[in-house]
Design a protein around this motif. Structure first.
Motif, short mmCIF file in Angstrom:
data_model
loop_
_atom_site.label_atom_id
_atom_site.label_comp_id
_atom_site.label_asym_id
_atom_site.label_seq_id
_atom_site.Cartn_x
_atom_site.Cartn_y
_atom_site.Cartn_z
N ASN A 70 -23.10 23.77 17.41
CA ASN A 70 -22.66 22.58 16.68
C ASN A 70 -21.16 22.67 16.42
O ASN A 70 -20.67 23.68 15.90
N VAL A 71 -20.44 21.62 16.82
CA VAL A 71 -19.00 21.52 16.54
C VAL A 71 -18.65 20.05 16.33
O VAL A 71 -19.41 19.16 16.72
N ASP A 72 -17.50 19.83 15.74
CA ASP A 72 -16.93 18.49 15.64
C ASP A 72 -15.65 18.48 16.48
O ASP A 72 -14.65 19.10 16.11
N LEU A 73 -15.69 17.78 17.59
CA LEU A 73 -14.59 17.84 18.55
C LEU A 73 -13.35 17.08 18.10
O LEU A 73 -12.31 17.13 18.77
N ALA A 74 -13.43 16.39 16.97
CA ALA A 74 -12.22 15.78 16.41
C ALA A 74 -11.21 16.85 15.99
O ALA A 74 -10.02 16.57 15.86
N ALA A 101 -18.82 10.97 22.01
CA ALA A 101 -18.17 9.77 21.47
C ALA A 101 -18.95 9.31 20.24
O ALA A 101 -20.10 9.68 20.04
N VAL A 102 -18.29 8.50 19.43
CA VAL A 102 -18.94 7.88 18.27
C VAL A 102 -18.73 6.37 18.37
O VAL A 102 -17.80 5.90 19.02
N PRO A 103 -19.60 5.60 17.73
CA PRO A 103 -19.37 4.14 17.71
C PRO A 103 -18.03 3.83 17.04
O PRO A 103 -17.62 4.50 16.10
N ALA A 104 -17.36 2.82 17.54
CA ALA A 104 -16.09 2.37 16.96
C ALA A 104 -16.08 0.85 16.91
O ALA A 104 -16.72 0.20 17.73
N GLU A 105 -15.33 0.32 15.95
CA GLU A 105 -15.49 -1.09 15.62
C GLU A 105 -14.17 -1.86 15.78
O GLU A 105 -13.23 -1.38 16.39
N ALA A 106 -14.17 -3.05 15.20
CA ALA A 106 -12.98 -3.89 15.22
C ALA A 106 -11.89 -3.27 14.36
O ALA A 106 -12.15 -2.85 13.22
N LEU A 107 -10.68 -3.22 14.86
CA LEU A 107 -9.58 -2.56 14.16
C LEU A 107 -9.37 -3.13 12.76
O LEU A 107 -9.24 -2.38 11.78
N ALA A 108 -9.38 -4.46 12.64
CA ALA A 108 -9.07 -5.09 11.36
C ALA A 108 -10.15 -4.86 10.31
O ALA A 108 -9.89 -5.04 9.12
N THR A 110 -11.93 -1.91 9.99
CA THR A 110 -12.22 -0.49 9.87
C THR A 110 -11.24 0.18 8.92
O THR A 110 -10.03 -0.06 8.98
N ASP A 111 -11.76 1.01 8.02
CA ASP A 111 -10.91 1.75 7.08
C ASP A 111 -9.99 2.71 7.84
O ASP A 111 -10.34 3.19 8.93
N ASP A 112 -8.85 3.03 7.25
CA ASP A 112 -7.87 3.89 7.91
C ASP A 112 -8.48 5.23 8.32
O ASP A 112 -8.26 5.71 9.44
N GLY A 113 -9.22 5.84 7.39
CA GLY A 113 -9.81 7.15 7.70
C GLY A 113 -10.79 7.08 8.84
O GLY A 113 -10.82 7.96 9.71
N ASP A 114 -11.61 6.03 8.86
CA ASP A 114 -12.56 5.86 9.96
C ASP A 114 -11.84 5.60 11.27
O ASP A 114 -12.24 6.09 12.34
N THR A 115 -10.76 4.83 11.22
CA THR A 115 -9.97 4.56 12.42
C THR A 115 -9.44 5.86 13.02
O THR A 115 -9.55 6.11 14.22
N ASP A 116 -8.87 6.70 12.15
CA ASP A 116 -8.31 7.98 12.62
C ASP A 116 -9.40 8.84 13.27
O ASP A 116 -9.17 9.46 14.32
N TYR A 117 -10.57 8.87 12.65
CA TYR A 117 -11.65 9.72 13.17
C TYR A 117 -12.16 9.17 14.50
O TYR A 117 -12.38 9.94 15.46
N ALA A 120 -9.76 9.98 17.15
CA ALA A 120 -9.77 11.42 17.42
C ALA A 120 -10.93 11.81 18.33
O ALA A 120 -10.77 12.63 19.24
N VAL A 121 -12.11 11.23 18.10
CA VAL A 121 -13.27 11.59 18.90
C VAL A 121 -13.30 10.84 20.23
O VAL A 121 -13.50 11.44 21.29
N ASP A 122 -13.09 9.53 20.19
CA ASP A 122 -13.31 8.69 21.37
C ASP A 122 -12.16 8.71 22.37
O ASP A 122 -12.35 8.32 23.53
N PHE A 123 -11.00 9.17 21.93
CA PHE A 123 -9.88 9.26 22.88
C PHE A 123 -9.24 10.64 22.89
O PHE A 123 -9.25 11.33 23.90
N ALA A 124 -8.70 11.06 21.73
CA ALA A 124 -7.94 12.32 21.72
C ALA A 124 -8.79 13.50 22.17
O ALA A 124 -8.33 14.36 22.94
N SER A 125 -10.06 13.56 21.73
CA SER A 125 -10.89 14.71 22.10
C SER A 125 -11.22 14.72 23.59
O SER A 125 -11.47 15.78 24.17
N TYR A 126 -11.21 13.55 24.24
CA TYR A 126 -11.40 13.53 25.69
C TYR A 126 -10.27 14.28 26.38
O TYR A 126 -10.50 15.03 27.34
N LEU A 127 -9.05 14.08 25.90
CA LEU A 127 -7.92 14.77 26.50
C LEU A 127 -7.94 16.25 26.18
O LEU A 127 -7.73 17.09 27.07
N THR A 128 -8.19 16.61 24.94
CA THR A 128 -8.14 18.02 24.56
C THR A 128 -9.28 18.82 25.18
O THR A 128 -9.07 19.97 25.61
#
Length: 251
Positions: A70-74, A101-108, A110-117, A120-128
Protein backbone atom coordinates in the motif's frame (compact mmCIF):
# COMPACT_ATOMS: atom_id res chain seq x y z
CA UNK A 1 0.46 -29.86 -46.61
CA UNK A 2 -0.23 -26.10 -46.59
CA UNK A 3 2.68 -24.03 -45.27
CA UNK A 4 1.50 -21.45 -42.71
CA UNK A 5 4.77 -20.26 -41.23
CA UNK A 6 4.27 -16.79 -42.71
CA UNK A 7 0.65 -16.43 -41.57
CA UNK A 8 1.47 -14.74 -38.30
CA UNK A 9 4.17 -12.55 -36.84
CA UNK A 10 6.35 -13.51 -33.89
CA UNK A 11 4.47 -13.51 -30.58
CA UNK A 12 6.82 -13.35 -27.59
CA UNK A 13 5.30 -14.70 -24.40
CA UNK A 14 5.15 -13.14 -20.95
CA UNK A 15 6.44 -16.07 -18.90
CA UNK A 16 9.23 -14.96 -16.59
CA UNK A 17 8.78 -11.26 -17.20
CA UNK A 18 8.76 -8.89 -14.22
CA UNK A 19 5.88 -6.43 -14.11
CA UNK A 20 4.90 -3.57 -11.84
CA UNK A 21 1.38 -2.19 -12.02
CA UNK A 22 0.45 1.03 -10.24
CA UNK A 23 -3.14 1.13 -9.10
CA UNK A 24 -3.07 -2.64 -9.55
CA UNK A 25 -5.51 -3.47 -6.76
CA UNK A 26 -8.81 -2.38 -8.33
CA UNK A 27 -10.48 -1.91 -11.71
CA UNK A 28 -8.34 -1.86 -14.83
CA UNK A 29 -5.07 -2.27 -12.95
CA UNK A 30 -6.31 -5.34 -11.10
CA UNK A 31 -7.58 -6.91 -14.33
CA UNK A 32 -4.21 -6.32 -15.99
CA UNK A 33 -2.36 -7.80 -13.02
CA UNK A 34 -4.49 -10.95 -13.03
CA UNK A 35 -4.16 -11.51 -16.79
CA UNK A 36 -0.40 -10.96 -16.87
CA UNK A 37 0.06 -13.25 -13.86
CA UNK A 38 -2.00 -15.93 -15.60
CA UNK A 39 0.40 -15.68 -18.55
CA UNK A 40 3.44 -16.35 -16.36
CA UNK A 41 4.64 -12.83 -15.55
CA UNK A 42 5.65 -12.11 -11.95
CA UNK A 43 3.64 -9.19 -10.62
CA UNK A 44 4.12 -6.43 -8.06
CA UNK A 45 1.24 -4.02 -7.51
CA UNK A 46 0.37 -1.03 -5.37
CA UNK A 47 -2.82 0.61 -4.21
CA UNK A 48 -3.98 2.85 -1.40
CA UNK A 49 -6.40 0.56 0.45
CA UNK A 50 -5.34 -2.55 2.43
CA UNK A 51 -8.52 -4.52 1.78
CA UNK A 52 -8.25 -3.92 -1.96
CA UNK A 53 -4.61 -5.04 -1.90
CA UNK A 54 -5.53 -8.23 -0.03
CA UNK A 55 -8.32 -8.99 -2.51
CA UNK A 56 -6.13 -8.38 -5.55
CA UNK A 57 -3.24 -10.47 -4.24
CA UNK A 58 -5.59 -13.35 -3.44
CA UNK A 59 -6.82 -13.39 -7.04
CA UNK A 60 -3.35 -12.90 -8.56
CA UNK A 61 -2.02 -15.83 -6.53
CA UNK A 62 -4.84 -18.06 -7.72
CA UNK A 63 -3.51 -17.79 -11.27
CA UNK A 64 0.16 -16.93 -10.84
CA UNK A 65 2.74 -15.22 -8.67
CA UNK A 66 2.64 -11.72 -7.21
CA UNK A 67 2.94 -9.38 -4.27
CA UNK A 68 2.43 -5.70 -3.52
CA UNK A 69 2.23 -2.91 -0.96
CA UNK A 70 0.00 0.00 0.00
CA UNK A 71 1.33 3.43 -1.01
CA UNK A 72 0.01 6.83 -2.02
CA UNK A 73 1.76 7.78 -5.25
CA UNK A 74 0.99 11.47 -4.77
CA UNK A 75 4.08 11.37 -2.52
CA UNK A 76 7.35 10.86 -4.43
CA UNK A 77 8.97 9.18 -1.42
CA UNK A 78 6.11 6.66 -1.34
CA UNK A 79 6.63 6.02 -5.03
CA UNK A 80 10.31 5.30 -4.46
CA UNK A 81 9.38 2.95 -1.62
CA UNK A 82 7.12 1.07 -4.01
CA UNK A 83 9.84 0.68 -6.64
CA UNK A 84 12.44 -0.39 -4.07
CA UNK A 85 10.05 -3.04 -2.76
CA UNK A 86 9.23 -4.15 -6.30
CA UNK A 87 12.90 -4.57 -7.18
CA UNK A 88 13.51 -6.55 -4.00
CA UNK A 89 10.64 -8.90 -4.84
CA UNK A 90 11.05 -9.19 -8.60
CA UNK A 91 14.82 -8.86 -8.95
CA UNK A 92 14.35 -6.24 -11.67
CA UNK A 93 11.59 -4.64 -13.73
CA UNK A 94 10.94 -5.10 -17.45
CA UNK A 95 7.24 -4.19 -17.66
CA UNK A 96 5.70 -1.10 -16.07
CA UNK A 97 1.97 -0.44 -16.36
CA UNK A 98 1.37 3.11 -15.12
CA UNK A 99 -2.29 3.17 -14.25
CA UNK A 100 -3.04 4.66 -10.81
CA UNK A 101 -5.57 7.49 -10.95
CA UNK A 102 -8.38 9.07 -8.95
CA UNK A 103 -11.61 10.69 -10.15
CA UNK A 104 -11.21 14.39 -10.90
CA UNK A 105 -13.85 17.01 -11.48
CA UNK A 106 -14.58 20.45 -12.88
CA UNK A 107 -11.88 22.94 -11.92
CA UNK A 108 -14.29 25.66 -10.79
CA UNK A 109 -16.15 23.25 -8.49
CA UNK A 110 -13.13 21.66 -6.78
CA UNK A 111 -11.48 22.80 -3.54
CA UNK A 112 -7.84 23.86 -3.78
CA UNK A 113 -6.60 20.92 -1.73
CA UNK A 114 -8.54 18.42 -3.82
CA UNK A 115 -7.26 20.06 -7.00
CA UNK A 116 -3.66 19.70 -5.85
CA UNK A 117 -4.16 16.05 -4.93
CA UNK A 118 -5.94 15.15 -8.17
CA UNK A 119 -3.18 16.77 -10.23
CA UNK A 120 -0.54 15.00 -8.13
CA UNK A 121 -2.05 11.56 -8.72
CA UNK A 122 -3.54 11.87 -12.22
CA UNK A 123 -0.64 13.68 -13.85
CA UNK A 124 2.47 14.26 -11.74
CA UNK A 125 2.64 10.69 -10.43
CA UNK A 126 2.49 9.37 -14.01
CA UNK A 127 5.71 11.20 -14.72
CA UNK A 128 7.46 10.31 -11.47
CA UNK A 129 6.54 6.62 -11.56
CA UNK A 130 7.42 6.31 -15.23
CA UNK A 131 10.76 7.98 -14.50
CA UNK A 132 11.43 5.57 -11.63
CA UNK A 133 10.58 2.60 -13.84
CA UNK A 134 12.68 3.75 -16.79
CA UNK A 135 15.74 4.26 -14.59
CA UNK A 136 15.52 0.61 -13.53
CA UNK A 137 14.90 -0.88 -16.98
CA UNK A 138 17.21 -2.52 -19.50
CA UNK A 139 16.81 -3.20 -23.23
CA UNK A 140 13.75 -5.27 -24.04
CA UNK A 141 11.47 -3.52 -21.56
CA UNK A 142 8.00 -2.05 -21.97
CA UNK A 143 6.17 0.89 -20.41
CA UNK A 144 2.40 1.11 -20.87
CA UNK A 145 0.53 4.22 -19.80
CA UNK A 146 -3.19 3.87 -19.15
CA UNK A 147 -4.73 7.15 -20.21
CA UNK A 148 -8.35 7.91 -21.04
CA UNK A 149 -10.66 8.72 -23.94
CA UNK A 150 -11.42 11.87 -21.92
CA UNK A 151 -8.33 13.29 -23.61
CA UNK A 152 -10.15 12.87 -26.93
CA UNK A 153 -13.74 13.79 -26.01
CA UNK A 154 -12.68 16.65 -23.69
CA UNK A 155 -16.18 17.08 -22.32
CA UNK A 156 -17.03 19.66 -19.68
CA UNK A 157 -17.54 18.67 -16.06
CA UNK A 158 -14.18 17.00 -15.47
CA UNK A 159 -11.65 19.54 -16.72
CA UNK A 160 -8.92 18.52 -14.25
CA UNK A 161 -9.07 14.93 -15.46
CA UNK A 162 -9.14 16.04 -19.11
CA UNK A 163 -6.08 18.20 -18.52
CA UNK A 164 -4.18 15.33 -16.92
CA UNK A 165 -5.04 12.77 -19.59
CA UNK A 166 -4.34 15.23 -22.41
CA UNK A 167 -0.93 15.86 -20.86
CA UNK A 168 -0.27 12.13 -20.76
CA UNK A 169 -0.97 11.95 -24.51
CA UNK A 170 1.84 14.38 -25.23
CA UNK A 171 4.12 12.83 -22.63
CA UNK A 172 3.72 9.35 -24.14
CA UNK A 173 4.69 10.45 -27.64
CA UNK A 174 7.75 12.38 -26.52
CA UNK A 175 8.91 9.67 -24.11
CA UNK A 176 8.52 7.02 -26.83
CA UNK A 177 11.09 8.87 -28.94
CA UNK A 178 13.43 9.39 -25.98
CA UNK A 179 13.56 5.70 -25.05
CA UNK A 180 13.30 4.01 -28.45
CA UNK A 181 17.06 3.68 -29.01
CA UNK A 182 17.37 2.01 -25.59
CA UNK A 183 14.90 -0.69 -26.72
CA UNK A 184 12.35 0.44 -24.14
CA UNK A 185 8.95 0.64 -25.78
CA UNK A 186 6.28 3.11 -24.65
CA UNK A 187 2.61 2.55 -25.40
CA UNK A 188 -0.53 4.47 -24.49
CA UNK A 189 -3.93 2.83 -24.02
CA UNK A 190 -6.92 5.16 -23.79
CA UNK A 191 -9.97 3.34 -22.42
CA UNK A 192 -13.48 4.58 -22.90
CA UNK A 193 -16.27 4.19 -20.35
CA UNK A 194 -15.11 1.24 -18.21
CA UNK A 195 -16.71 -0.50 -15.26
CA UNK A 196 -14.78 -0.14 -11.99
CA UNK A 197 -15.21 1.26 -8.48
CA UNK A 198 -13.75 4.41 -10.04
CA UNK A 199 -17.29 5.02 -11.35
CA UNK A 200 -18.99 4.93 -7.92
CA UNK A 201 -21.36 6.33 -6.70
CA UNK A 202 -22.91 7.50 -9.98
CA UNK A 203 -22.73 4.01 -11.45
CA UNK A 204 -23.16 1.37 -8.70
CA UNK A 205 -22.33 -2.29 -9.41
CA UNK A 206 -25.79 -3.30 -10.59
CA UNK A 207 -25.95 -0.36 -13.00
CA UNK A 208 -22.50 -1.17 -14.34
CA UNK A 209 -23.48 -4.78 -14.97
CA UNK A 210 -26.55 -3.64 -16.89
CA UNK A 211 -24.56 -1.20 -19.03
CA UNK A 212 -22.00 -3.91 -19.80
CA UNK A 213 -24.80 -6.25 -20.91
CA UNK A 214 -26.09 -3.45 -23.15
CA UNK A 215 -22.61 -2.98 -24.69
CA UNK A 216 -22.56 0.60 -23.35
CA UNK A 217 -19.76 0.02 -20.83
CA UNK A 218 -16.47 -1.86 -21.09
CA UNK A 219 -15.23 -4.45 -18.63
CA UNK A 220 -11.84 -3.83 -17.05
CA UNK A 221 -10.78 -7.14 -18.59
CA UNK A 222 -11.24 -5.62 -22.06
CA UNK A 223 -8.43 -3.20 -21.28
CA UNK A 224 -6.31 -6.01 -19.84
CA UNK A 225 -6.58 -7.88 -23.16
CA UNK A 226 -5.45 -4.75 -25.00
CA UNK A 227 -2.47 -4.51 -22.67
CA UNK A 228 -1.60 -8.14 -23.32
CA UNK A 229 -1.71 -7.52 -27.09
CA UNK A 230 0.59 -4.52 -26.78
CA UNK A 231 3.09 -6.56 -24.77
CA UNK A 232 3.19 -9.58 -27.07
CA UNK A 233 4.56 -7.99 -30.25
CA UNK A 234 8.04 -8.39 -31.75
CA UNK A 235 10.59 -5.84 -30.57
CA UNK A 236 10.56 -4.19 -34.00
CA UNK A 237 6.83 -3.48 -33.55
CA UNK A 238 5.63 -0.67 -31.30
CA UNK A 239 1.89 -0.48 -30.79
CA UNK A 240 2.09 3.15 -29.76
CA UNK A 241 -1.59 3.99 -29.19
CA UNK A 242 -4.75 1.98 -28.62
CA UNK A 243 -8.18 3.50 -28.08
CA UNK A 244 -10.75 1.10 -26.68
CA UNK A 245 -14.35 2.27 -26.81
CA UNK A 246 -17.79 0.82 -26.29
CA UNK A 247 -19.62 -0.12 -29.47
CA UNK A 248 -22.64 1.84 -28.26
CA UNK A 249 -22.52 5.19 -26.46
CA UNK A 250 -23.43 5.21 -22.79
CA UNK A 251 -26.41 7.35 -21.68
Amino acid sequence: MTELSDAHTQQPGLAGRKAIITGGTTGIGRAIAVLLASEGARIFVCGRTPEHLDDALKRIREVGEGDGINVDLANREEAERFFDAAEDYLGGIDIAVINAAVPAEALAETDDGDTDYQIAVDFASYLTTTQAAAKRMKAGSDIILIGSMSAVSRKGGNSIYVAAKSGIQGFAKSLREELAEQDIKVGLIEPGFTGADFQYPEFPPEKQRELIRQHRMLRAEDIAVSTHFMLTQPRRTAISLMRVETRLNHP
